[in-house]
Each structure stands twice: as structure tokens, then as C-alpha cells.
Design an enzyme around this catalytic site. Sequence first.
Site, PDB file in Angstrom:
ATOM      1  N   GLU A   8     -22.508 -38.977 -39.867  1.00 27.50           N
ATOM      2  CA  GLU A   8     -21.315 -38.335 -40.421  1.00 27.50           C
ATOM      3  C   GLU A   8     -20.614 -37.539 -39.321  1.00 27.50           C
ATOM      4  O   GLU A   8     -21.251 -36.823 -38.570  1.00 27.50           O
ATOM      5  CB  GLU A   8     -21.728 -37.411 -41.584  1.00 27.50           C
ATOM      6  CG  GLU A   8     -20.576 -36.755 -42.276  1.00 27.50           C
ATOM      7  CD  GLU A   8     -19.472 -37.754 -42.620  1.00 27.50           C
ATOM      8  OE1 GLU A   8     -19.740 -38.753 -43.291  1.00 27.50           O
ATOM      9  OE2 GLU A   8     -18.323 -37.531 -42.201  1.00 27.50           O
ATOM     10  N   ALA A  54      -9.890 -22.866 -24.591  1.00 33.01           N
ATOM     11  CA  ALA A  54     -10.946 -21.994 -24.039  1.00 33.01           C
ATOM     12  C   ALA A  54     -11.301 -20.917 -25.057  1.00 33.01           C
ATOM     13  O   ALA A  54     -10.464 -20.480 -25.841  1.00 33.01           O
ATOM     14  CB  ALA A  54     -10.460 -21.367 -22.746  1.00 33.01           C
ATOM     15  N   GLY A  55     -12.550 -20.499 -25.059  1.00 33.69           N
ATOM     16  CA  GLY A  55     -12.979 -19.492 -26.024  1.00 33.69           C
ATOM     17  C   GLY A  55     -14.339 -18.924 -25.676  1.00 33.69           C
ATOM     18  O   GLY A  55     -14.785 -18.999 -24.517  1.00 33.69           O
ATOM     19  N   LEU A  57      -9.716 -28.666 -26.008  1.00 28.28           N
ATOM     20  CA  LEU A  57      -9.475 -28.043 -24.704  1.00 28.28           C
ATOM     21  C   LEU A  57      -8.959 -26.615 -24.883  1.00 28.28           C
ATOM     22  O   LEU A  57      -8.139 -26.149 -24.109  1.00 28.28           O
ATOM     23  CB  LEU A  57      -8.468 -28.876 -23.887  1.00 28.28           C
ATOM     24  CG  LEU A  57      -9.009 -30.163 -23.268  1.00 28.28           C
ATOM     25  CD1 LEU A  57      -7.907 -30.894 -22.500  1.00 28.28           C
ATOM     26  CD2 LEU A  57     -10.191 -29.906 -22.329  1.00 28.28           C
ATOM     27  N   THR A 100     -31.429 -31.264 -40.321  1.00 26.72           N
ATOM     28  CA  THR A 100     -32.268 -31.628 -39.155  1.00 26.72           C
ATOM     29  C   THR A 100     -32.117 -30.524 -38.108  1.00 26.72           C
ATOM     30  O   THR A 100     -31.534 -30.752 -37.045  1.00 26.72           O
ATOM     31  CB  THR A 100     -31.852 -33.002 -38.565  1.00 26.72           C
ATOM     32  OG1 THR A 100     -30.423 -32.999 -38.347  1.00 26.72           O
ATOM     33  CG2 THR A 100     -32.213 -34.138 -39.480  1.00 26.72           C
ATOM     34  N   CYS A 128     -23.844 -27.864 -35.630  1.00 33.11           N
ATOM     35  CA  CYS A 128     -24.101 -29.172 -35.000  1.00 33.11           C
ATOM     36  C   CYS A 128     -24.245 -29.135 -33.482  1.00 33.11           C
ATOM     37  O   CYS A 128     -25.275 -29.535 -32.956  1.00 33.11           O
ATOM     38  CB  CYS A 128     -22.995 -30.147 -35.394  1.00 33.11           C
ATOM     39  SG  CYS A 128     -23.068 -30.578 -37.138  1.00 33.11           S
TER      40      CYS A 128
END
Length: 437
Positions: A151, A255-256, A253, A86, A263
Amino acid sequence: MRLAIIGTGYVGLVSGVCFADFGHTVICVDKDLEKIETLRAGGVPIFEPGLEELISNNVNEERLFFTTDIKDAVKNAEAVFIAVGTPSRRGDGHADLSYVYAAAEEIADLIDGFTVIITKSTVPVGTGDKVEEIIRARKPDADFVVVSNPEFLREGAAINDFKRPDRVVVGTEDSRAIEVMKEIYRPLYLNETPMLFTNRQTSELIKYAANAFLAMKITFINEMADLCEKVGANVQQVSKGIGLDGRIGRKFLNAGPGYGGSCFPKDTLAIVKTARDYGSPLEIIESVERVNKARKLSMADKIIDACGGSVEGKTIAILGLAFKPNTDDMRDAPSLDIIPALQNKGASIKAFDPESMKAAAQLLKDVEYSDQAYACIEGADALVIITEWDQFRALSLARVKTALKSPVVIDLRNIYDPADMARIGFQYTSVGRPSSV
Ligand code: NAD
């Protein structure tokens, strides 16, 4: 029970294999002949830890079958799962439901006797109603119920997530369908996995609400990381400090460079669109979506700053291309924004990823791929870590320093300790942490 799974991608394949492992007879269908031939020949079209062995066990036990012919699968099936893609619809960001509706049409022609039709794909609220309408219009006397069963598995940990989920959500109020769903999930039900029975609309919304919340949590800590950089605070300690509060929790949590994957980007966009359509906007999630998109691009600026303000004529070594470790999935990966932005500023790119280079080669231009991490780093002007594969956490830093032309490391996943890196003599930049605390 006899189950059919329509769509043998990440979700359809993992669901089909795990249901077979629960003891059901499962036929997985896909339109993609190459995928089905690979599976029939004992191969696996995606990288997912543990999947190959589980497929081969269940194929050998004659509980798991693969076909391109939907007839074989749906005739005599007691339950049919729709697990097709989807994706975002081009142009407006709504979920593209054409694959779901096409599958519904095909199923309608084949159902025989009472059949439960389950949407496992992530679908906007109201999709179950439409699927029911399609089947009813095509076969007015069919005996069927449409159930929502979203899912929640994560790529990279999909088998464990499927077999030991936090919960199973089932959207139907039909008592016959509830019994079928309980039977399908019996091993989990006996295991006391929480099973939440709701109406169809609620179940459809739960999936989007979960992904929107998780995307928000990641975006929250990413913005907090930016503030940490300005004020000299350490975002990892902020995460720990707030995450130890049971109301907040420690997960999601880190950070990046911004969330990616198959998704969160499409699902946040879709729920925002749905909410607008119903005149009940989700303004928080609209901001999350916007902030995350900008963040991925801003990572290129961070890298350029760390390289002294320009990457013109420089070679940048990239470790990690997939949107997260333990998958070969490149959908909406931050690397797809960061690498072209660096190339536009004149950088040459070398890259290594343990599993996703084949997929990446379809999506990125002019990248020199290496067959291992040190070869990738050799002679580069800077090293950028985009995906935190375990093997990148354990690099020999002395070897990295020798291999690099200049000791510049940009770690977008905070996998190294700033103090260690400073001691070894790297110019080290990470996310939301002072350079040597
Ligand atoms: P995917 O693109 O990997 O797989 C979809 C498969 O469906 C493809 O192989 C395609 O060929 C096949 N297909 C399409 N139409 C078909 C038809 N009519 N008959 C037979 N096969 C058909 O997608 P995915 O990542 O497995 O996602 C599937 C759904 O599950 C999506 O709605 C997604 O949002 C949701 N989901 C995905 C994840 C994830 O981690 N990937 C997690 C939870 C939910």
C-alpha cells in the site's frame, strides 16, 4: 466480492472502506475491542479527512462490517488482506513480523475453498514465502495463493491516494490470483490506473525501494538546506531550480526537521537490515537513516541558538506535534525528539496541535497543552512551528507578535516569508534560507 481485512488500523481501515465503496462486501477485523466498538458505534478511531462520511455511507449500504471475530470475516471470503502492523523489532531494527505470522496462523484454520491471501502490510522480501509455508504447514490441503499488494497511501490524503493511486502493484504469478486481484481493483483497472504485475519478491521490494527513495530525497534537500545556510543560498529556490528538471521532480523537496511518521523511519531501517543480511548493503540508505536521526535532534540546537544560546527558564510555544499535517499520528514525529531535548536544557513547553494532542500526551511528559494556537503562544519566549497545518500558515502575525514575550519565531517548515517576518520585527529563523531574502 467478499473480502476480509485483518487489522483495522490506518491502512486496514482505509483499504476496507474504499474497497466497500468500490462495491465489495468487506468485513474488517481487529483484535482491539475498543477500536471495533468505536467503529460499530459510528465513531472513527483515527483522524483522516473524509473517512467518517465514507464509513457511514458504506455501513448504511450494508457493504462494510466490523468485528473482533476473525471467523466471521475469513469464512466464505474470496480474498483476505493482512494489514496488521510491522513495527521495528526492538533491538535490531528488522521488521517485526510476529503480527503477520500470527494472522497467517489464524487465517489457515479458517480458509474454505479457493482463497487469495494478500499481504498489504509492508513486509520484507521473502515474507510471502513464509506466510505460504505457515498456512501450508497448518492446513496442507488448503487451496490458496499468497499475493503481495503493498500500500502506498499517505496519511492525511489516504482516501484520495487509495482511490486514485499512481499505480497498484501486485506480486503473484498465479493466473487465478491475478484474476481475483483484477476483480478487486476493477474500478481502478477500468480507470486505467497502471497495474504492475510482478513476482512476489519484486512487489515486496518495490514498497521498500519507494520509501527508501523518498526518504533519501527528503534527506538530500535537508542537507542541502544546511549548506544553503552556510553559503547564503535559499533552499526553496534550489528545490525549485532542480525540481523543474523532469528527471528530478518537485515533490519531496521541502527542507524541514527530518522525516518521521509510521513508515519512513521503520522501513528505511528494515531495508538496510535486509540488504545487510543478503550481503548487498544499501550504503546510501544507511547514511540517510543516520543523517535523519541526527537532524531531528539538531533541530533542538537550532532552536536554542535562535533563542540566544540558552532556553534555560524560558517558555517555548510549539505549534504542530504530529509528524505531518492532517493526521493525528505521532509515530516517530520530530516533535518527540525536539521537545525532550529542549526540556533537558531547561525549557518549559506549551504546545498545540489540532488533532494529535491526545496521542502526544501518551508520549511526552510535562507539556502544557493549549486549546488553540494563540493561547499556546501567549506569554512564550519563542514560537516554534514543527508541523505545517494549514491553520498555522494563516496566523495573524501582528497578534502573534503581541502575544509573544519576545518576538522570536523558529519556523521549521518554511511557511512564512523571511522578508515579511523581518519587516514585522520578528527575529525569524527558518530552514535553509537567509533571514531576510
Ligand atoms: P496500525 O498499527 O495503525 O494498525 C494495525 C492494526 O492491526 C492494529 O489495530 C492492531 O490491533 C491490528 N492487529 C494486529 N494483529 C492482529 C490480528 N492478528 N488480528 C486482527 N487485528 C490485528 O498500522 P498501520 O499504520 O495501518 O500499518 C499497517 C501496515 O501497513 C504496516 O505494515 C505499515 O508499514 C503499512 N503501511 C502503513 C501506511 C501508513 O501510512 N500508516 C502506509 C502504507 C503502508
